[in-house]
Design an enzyme around this catalytic site. Structure first.
Site, mmCIF file in Angstrom:
data_model
loop_
_atom_site.group_PDB
_atom_site.id
_atom_site.type_symbol
_atom_site.label_atom_id
_atom_site.label_comp_id
_atom_site.label_asym_id
_atom_site.label_seq_id
_atom_site.Cartn_x
_atom_site.Cartn_y
_atom_site.Cartn_z
ATOM 1 N N CYS A 99 -0.330 -0.625 1.035
ATOM 2 C CA CYS A 99 0.791 -1.547 1.206
ATOM 3 C C CYS A 99 0.299 -2.997 1.317
ATOM 4 O O CYS A 99 -0.569 -3.299 2.135
ATOM 5 C CB CYS A 99 1.603 -1.195 2.442
ATOM 6 S SG CYS A 99 3.053 -2.269 2.669
ATOM 7 N N GLY A 223 7.499 3.989 -8.958
ATOM 8 C CA GLY A 223 8.232 3.285 -7.904
ATOM 9 C C GLY A 223 9.338 2.446 -8.490
ATOM 10 O O GLY A 223 10.467 2.905 -8.684
#
Length: 315
Positions: A99, A223
């Site tokens: 992340c 994603g």
């Protein structure tokens, strides 16, 4: 524990603020091989934080499914992972080392943790030592352009017992901008023997096929490409098996919206989240701007139903 066998080469990426249960079920209906939860805070889960626990919504229809943790203290991550295994029985528990978000980086978690190789090894080793569930990791190319970290971190994770490694080949400082360097995925695949999942810049079936051909990765994780078009999973599956696939049309966009709203009602999803997906699914649709304008004012799912276009739609 080995990575589970899944029916498709496609996996839904764990996206914060996006991966509610109805959306994941929709992706599953569209042929997604495995879904993931949103990132879950290991420190909060270790404290049995009620708000964090409420984020973990699962359904037997979703299997196989994965739950993803983030954090930086080994004891908290182990405690959280054991809690997930004992209470939710996921097919995979994933640890986020990729992340790029500033609020995660400030906690010493996400992609900045790749700078602490010994801590990464400790986390993976301790988790795989106590879990019966396959424990996997998701990594980035590295933190900044000074050094590629993906290869040494991938090897460290494999040696510590990771069942699979997902690679997003961008620097942390890039976020999701620029171009993903797929050559890093290939290098990781050539280095380790566990399954490698490629992630980054897959927006259609041709992208998925090209990534698998160029890198040799075992699966592709989607994603952003699935946010507006969950049908991408069906398209990729069809293209890989048959060499052709159905193009997205406005009729199919409307069908996606209806499927999602049905699932949202069945699972009591918050109208705010439903509106978010409604906005995504209508992107690119003829008259979509006007539809989104009215949807933005909706107070209930019933209001959103009334905004869905009726009858035939032409491109």
């Amino acid at each position: 524990m080995a990575f589970p066998k899944i029916a498709s080469k496609t996996i839904l990426a764990p996206m914060a603020g996006i991966n509610d249960l109805p959306y994941r079920l929709l992706c599953k209906e569209m042929g997604c091989g495995m879904t993931y939860s949103e990132m879950i805070s290991a420190p909060a889960l270790a404290r049995k934080n009620k708000a964090t626990i409420s984020m973990i919504d699962q359904s037997k229809e979703e299997r196989p499914f994965g739950l993803q943790l983030f954090g930086q203290k080994t004891s908290e991550i182990v405690k959280a992972a054991v809690f997930l295994e004992e209470n939710y029985h996921p097919d995979v528990i994933d640890f986020n080392l990729g992340c790029p978000a500033a609020k995660i980086i400030r906690q010493g978690a996400g992609s900045v943790l790749m700078l602490r190789k010994s801590r990464v090894a400790e986390i993976v080793r301790e988790c795989t030592g106590v879990l019966k569930t396959p424990f996997t990791v998701k990594i980035r190319k590295g933190f900044d352009a000074k050094k590629v970290l993906a290869l040494e971190i991938a090897k460290v994770c494999e040696d510590a017992g990771a069942a699979a490694i997902t690679v997003h080949p961008r620097w942390q400082v890039q976020g999701y901008s620029g171009k993903a360097d797929w050559s890093i995925i290939k290098q990781v695949k050539e280095l380790v023997s566990v399954p490698v999942i490629g992630n980054g810049d897959i927006f259609g079936p041709h992208d998925a096929a090209r990534m698998m051909e160029e890198t040799g990765c075992d699966y592709v994780m989607i994603g952003r490409g699935a946010m507006k078009n969950p049908m991408i999973f069906q398209q990729i599956n069809d293209f890989l098996k048959k060499g052709k696939y159905a193009e997205m049309t406005d009729e199919r966009r409307v069908s996606q919206i209806k499927q999602y709203i049905t699932l949202a009602e069945k699972n009591n999803e918050n109208v705010v989240r439903v509106k978010l997906h409604f906005q995504h699914f209508t992107t690119g649709m003829k008259g979509g701007g006007e539809i989104r304008k009215f949807a933005g004012k909706a107070k209930s799912i019933e209001d959103l139903k009334n905004v869905i276009p009726k009858g035939n739609i032409t491109q």
